[in-house]
Design a protein around this motif. Structure first.
Motif, PDB file in Angstrom:
ATOM      1  N   GLY A  37      47.385  26.883  45.106  1.00 62.23           N
ATOM      2  CA  GLY A  37      46.111  26.405  45.645  1.00 62.23           C
ATOM      3  C   GLY A  37      44.958  26.773  44.715  1.00 62.23           C
ATOM      4  O   GLY A  37      44.066  25.962  44.448  1.00 62.23           O
ATOM      5  N   LEU A  38      45.004  28.005  44.181  1.00 59.68           N
ATOM      6  CA  LEU A  38      43.961  28.445  43.253  1.00 59.68           C
ATOM      7  C   LEU A  38      44.008  27.645  41.959  1.00 59.68           C
ATOM      8  O   LEU A  38      42.976  27.239  41.423  1.00 59.68           O
ATOM      9  CB  LEU A  38      44.175  29.923  42.910  1.00 59.68           C
ATOM     10  N   ALA A  41      42.410  24.332  42.419  1.00 56.32           N
ATOM     11  CA  ALA A  41      40.945  24.400  42.396  1.00 56.32           C
ATOM     12  C   ALA A  41      40.458  24.537  40.956  1.00 56.32           C
ATOM     13  O   ALA A  41      39.509  23.864  40.529  1.00 56.32           O
ATOM     14  CB  ALA A  41      40.467  25.581  43.243  1.00 56.32           C
ATOM     15  N   VAL A  44      40.797  21.135  39.126  1.00 53.58           N
ATOM     16  CA  VAL A  44      39.797  20.152  39.536  1.00 53.58           C
ATOM     17  C   VAL A  44      38.467  20.438  38.836  1.00 53.58           C
ATOM     18  O   VAL A  44      37.859  19.552  38.226  1.00 53.58           O
ATOM     19  CB  VAL A  44      39.613  20.175  41.066  1.00 53.58           C
ATOM     20  N   TYR A  45      38.037  21.682  38.898  1.00 52.22           N
ATOM     21  CA  TYR A  45      36.712  21.982  38.357  1.00 52.22           C
ATOM     22  C   TYR A  45      36.708  22.002  36.831  1.00 52.22           C
ATOM     23  O   TYR A  45      35.685  21.725  36.216  1.00 52.22           O
ATOM     24  CB  TYR A  45      36.189  23.303  38.944  1.00 52.22           C
ATOM     25  N   TRP A  48      36.144  18.499  36.042  1.00 54.74           N
ATOM     26  CA  TRP A  48      34.756  18.128  36.326  1.00 54.74           C
ATOM     27  C   TRP A  48      33.801  18.672  35.265  1.00 54.74           C
ATOM     28  O   TRP A  48      32.836  18.034  34.908  1.00 54.74           O
ATOM     29  CB  TRP A  48      34.338  18.685  37.692  1.00 54.74           C
ATOM     30  N   LEU A 143      31.211  28.291  38.441  1.00 58.80           N
ATOM     31  CA  LEU A 143      32.481  28.046  39.130  1.00 58.80           C
ATOM     32  C   LEU A 143      33.631  28.732  38.395  1.00 58.80           C
ATOM     33  O   LEU A 143      34.530  29.305  39.014  1.00 58.80           O
ATOM     34  CB  LEU A 143      32.757  26.531  39.225  1.00 58.80           C
ATOM     35  N   LEU A 146      33.504  32.405  39.153  1.00 53.73           N
ATOM     36  CA  LEU A 146      33.922  32.640  40.532  1.00 53.73           C
ATOM     37  C   LEU A 146      35.455  32.636  40.624  1.00 53.73           C
ATOM     38  O   LEU A 146      36.075  33.547  41.196  1.00 53.73           O
ATOM     39  CB  LEU A 146      33.328  31.534  41.405  1.00 53.73           C
ATOM     40  N   LEU A 147      36.052  31.603  40.022  1.00 53.36           N
ATOM     41  CA  LEU A 147      37.516  31.513  40.060  1.00 53.36           C
ATOM     42  C   LEU A 147      38.147  32.650  39.264  1.00 53.36           C
ATOM     43  O   LEU A 147      39.196  33.176  39.650  1.00 53.36           O
ATOM     44  CB  LEU A 147      37.972  30.149  39.525  1.00 53.36           C
ATOM     45  N   ILE A 150      38.135  35.615  41.547  1.00 53.44           N
ATOM     46  CA  ILE A 150      39.071  35.460  42.667  1.00 53.44           C
ATOM     47  C   ILE A 150      40.516  35.561  42.162  1.00 53.44           C
ATOM     48  O   ILE A 150      41.348  36.274  42.737  1.00 53.44           O
ATOM     49  CB  ILE A 150      38.833  34.115  43.386  1.00 53.44           C
TER      50      ILE A 150
END
Lengths: 213, 550
Positions: A37-38, A41, A44-45, A48, A143, A146-147, A150
């Motif tokens: 899941g991480l 994410a 995706v970013y 982007w 972002l 942040l990732l 995490i």
């Protein structure tokens, strides 16, 4: 130790060992989706914000990151050796020392990681707390960090569990607790290698992106 | 006439000899709270789930009362939002997901496999404590003031705007997720490693195949929900942007990750029901299952394809049309294995020696309601139709036909079928049939009008509505009253039967599963000697041995 009977739900020790292995493999499959899941994410970013991600990952400390990669890979080698010695019914003390080395390298990893976190905070790289970056690239970079926190944070939690587990097993192995029952060592090894493997994915994603070329 | 003396005894003339079983071996509170016996843990789950079912049900009662009139005159919109959110969260994670796996399966799976317990008895107990911890956190959020985001926690509402106890409820769902993973892991390993000698995969009851497929989803889907909720908590508590578009995030990422779990979770909630119905249909029509291998692999097919259809929840979210096309196609594909099951049950019934005992009434109700729920799912999988009915009562009716008409019926069918095994006593048949009939009637009266409401354009999640919808809402609320009575009835007569029901004997249904070859209630170690399996399941050839219709 002389009491090598299976738990009551099993017909034999072999069955008990199979069950323990299968349980850990199923657990690791679950863990894979958790980190998946991480990674989704992150992917995706990164699509982007390719420039923001590339610029941000050059701000991570590649030297400490690389040292930590080496530390963790070495710990896995010691863990693997410990499992081999245990399976060859070698000395419990040898197994204990190898596991102790594994756990200490894990601790060293956490120490280096903590140093990095302090450095990141000093460099104003903590989103939501103190984040400064080139305004043009800020969204992607924020972002990314942040990732970064995490992902490495959750990895560190897993590693801490591994250190406690392997450390406890080191003491028990030293005392000869696994003379007849080897599967706990092998199963702790599976977990340790998994945590190591997660790092093998995180390292290029967080440290090497943006540095190539 | 029966040639096998298994008919339940009449009256209280049972033997006074106290045979040791799992219930009377140790009676202290400690012997229950620290038990590792799968049968006792199943009962702990039964008690907890019953409480959660009535908490979630109470929320639904207030919702239906409010909707009896067009004006919002009973509760305000904010309270209404909190009620339907709590109804959803409690019913999904604290009833439907664990309903059959943690209660019925926990009890009967080791018995069906001829095993002494699950592979990891202590992890089984741990899963109950995790379940209770997650439940307490969620109930705490309810007591503190509730959550108003809907059970789907859509961002950025849940992270930036919701002025309610989102974090507490999300934490509760994370913790109950760990319980789900522990449960799924335990079952997968148990089915692989603890089968009795001779019990090959194709000799397993379909119930086990269904549970196995469920467990795969529990183990592979739940962690994705966990990480999604962790990201949600980080954003909400630390005020940073992960899903917040103002900070560069993508709110749709939440929907993708959430539905990657939550659509397969729909199959977590229905697959065990499909397994239950297979057991009931074969037993009460005294027939072998038609097309065993198709039904078995259909379970696995549903689990695998079910992971690939999540985007059909997002047709109007602005996702790419090509993605929507693929998700639409795959949603049609996943209907195929479900349809295989329905056709094969029907073919099994054909020419069978059908008895309408209460469990069979639930099973037959299930087949009809599941079919309606499934067919209306195809309406929703069609891109153009979905745009018209999305977020209306049509969707609400559709998933309640699957979840309540399907899964809750299956749960009650299973409960009645295995009740004699669990308690050693028969339930009162007359009352059970009455409750089953009332449940079927009340359910349809509650939810069929909602299809019409949705088609007419009534959106979901509103506490007030234009007066022209009132007639349908009144029908629905009236049905809900009947449904509530039907759900309370088993609470009364099953409790009564625990003390006063006639003794069941080991196999009151003359069923073929291994669980019926041991006394009721079973001894602590399940079987005196490990059974050896020499034939497949559903060996219901011998019609002559069947008792008279009763």
């Amino acid at each position: 130790m002389a009491d090598a009977r299976p738990a009551e739900q099993f017909a034999s020790l072999d069955q008990q060992r199979d069950v323990a292995h299968a349980g850990m493999w199923v657990f690791l499959a679950s863990e894979t989706l958790f980190f998946g899941g991480l990674l989704a994410a992150y992917t995706v970013y990164r699509i982007w914000y390719p420039e923001g991600f590339a610029a941000a990952s050059t701000k991570t400390d590649v030297v400490l990151g690389t040292i930590n990669t080496a530390v963790l890979l070495t710990s896995s080698a010691l863990m693997g050796a410990g499992v081999r010695v245990a399976e060859a019914r070698g000395s419990g003390r040898a197994v204990g020392l190898l596991l102790l080395g594994t756990a200490l390298l894990g601790l060293a990893f956490l120490g280096v990681k903590g140093t990095e976190y302090v450095k990141d905070a000093h460099d104003h790289l903590v989103p939501g707390y103190d984040f400064e970056f080139d305004e043009r690239l800020r969204r992607g970079a924020e972002l990314f960090f942040l990732l970064y926190f995490i992902m490495t944070g959750i990895h560190a939690v897993h590693l801490t569990v591994g250190i406690l587990l392997v450390g406890a097993f080191a003491v028990r192995a030293w005392r000869g607790a696994f003379a007849d029952r080897l599967e706990p060592v092998a199963i702790a090894g599976l977990y340790w290698h998994f945590v190591d493997l997660v790092w093998v994915f995180l390292y290029p994603l967080l440290y090497l992106n943006g540095r190539a070329g | 006439m029966s040639t096998i003396a298994v008919a339940p005894g009449r009256g209280p003339d049972e033997s006074a000899i106290r045979i040791p079983n799992y219930l009377n071996t140790g009676t202290t509170l400690r012997s229950w709270l620290l038990t590792t016996d799968h049968k006792r843990i199943a009962l702990l789950y039964f008690a907890s789930l019953t409480a959660f079912f009535f908490i979630g049900g109470a929320a639904a009662v207030v919702i239906r009362l409010e909707l009896a009139t067009p004006q919002g005159n009973l509760i305000g919109s904010d309270t209404y939002n909190r009620l339907f959110t709590m109804h959803g969260i409690v019913m999904v994670w604290f009833f439907l997901v664990p309903a059959v796996p943690n209660t019925i399966c926990n009890f009967v799976v080791p018995l069906m496999l001829g095993a002494k317990d699950l592979a990891f008895p202590r992890i089984n107990l741990l899963s109950w404590y995790l379940f209770m911890a997650g439940g307490l956190l969620t109930v705490a959020s309810l007591v503190a003031g509730g959550v108003d985001t809907g059970w789907t926690f859509y961002t950025p509402l849940s992270t930036l705007f919701a002025n309610s106890y989102v974090a507490l409820a999300a934490l509760g769902v994370i913790v109950v997720g760990f319980s789900s993973i522990a449960t799924g892991l335990n079952f997968i390993v148990t089915v692989h490693k603890l089968r009795a000698p001779g019990l090959t995969w194709y000799r397993l009851p379909i119930f086990i195949w269904s549970l196995y497929a469920t467990s795969v989803i529990l183990v592979l889907g739940t962690p994705v929900l966990t990480i999604a909720l962790v990201l949600l908590l980080v954003e909400r508590i630390l005020k940073v942007g992960i899903f917040d578009p103002a900070l560069g995030g993508d709110p749709l990422l939440w929907q993708h990750i959430f539905w990657f779990y939550s659509h397969p979770a729909v199959y977590i909630m229905i697959l065990p029901g499909l397994g239950v119905v297979t057991e009931l249909v074969t037993c009460f029509s005294r027939k072998r299952l038609f097309g065993y291998k198709f039904v078995a692999w259909a379970s696995i097919g549903i689990a695998v394809i079910g992971f690939l259809v999540w985007g059909h929840h997002m047709f109007v979210s602005g996702q790419s049309l090509f993605a929507s096309l693929v998700f639409s196609f795959l949603s049609y594909v996943v209907a195929v294995p479900s349809a295989i099951k329905v056709f094969n049950w029907t073919a099994t019934l054909h020419g069978g020696w059908i008895r309408f005992d209460a469990p069979m009434l639930y099973a037959l109700g299930f087949i009809g309601l599941f079919t309606i729920g499934g067919m209306t799912g195809l309406f929703l999988a069609a891109l153009a139709v979905d745009v018209h009915v999305t977020d209306t009562y049509f969707v609400v009716a559709h998933f309640h036909y699957i979840m309540v008409g399907g899964m809750v019926s299956a749960f009650f069918g299973a409960l009645h079928f295995w009740w004699p095994k669990i308690t050693g006593r028969m339930y009162p048949e007359y009352w059970a049939r009455t409750a089953a009939a009332l449940m079927f009637f009340g359910f349809n009266l509650t939810f069929f009008p909602q299809f019409i409401l949705g088609y007419l354009g009534m959106p979901r999640r509103y506490h007030a509505y234009p007066p022209e919808y009132q007639v349908w809402h009144v029908l629905s609320s009236g049905g809900a009253v009947l449904l509530a009575i039907a759900y309370l009835m088993p609470l009364v007569y099953l409790t009564w039967s625990m003390f006063r029901g006639v003794r069941a004997g080991p196999n009151p249904w003359q069923a073929t599963g291994l669980e019926w070859q041991t006394p009721s209630p079973p001894p602590k170690e399940n079987f005196a000697t490990t059974p050896v399996v020499v034939r497949g399941p559903y060996d219901y050839r011998d019609r002559a041995a069947h008792p008279q219709h009763g």
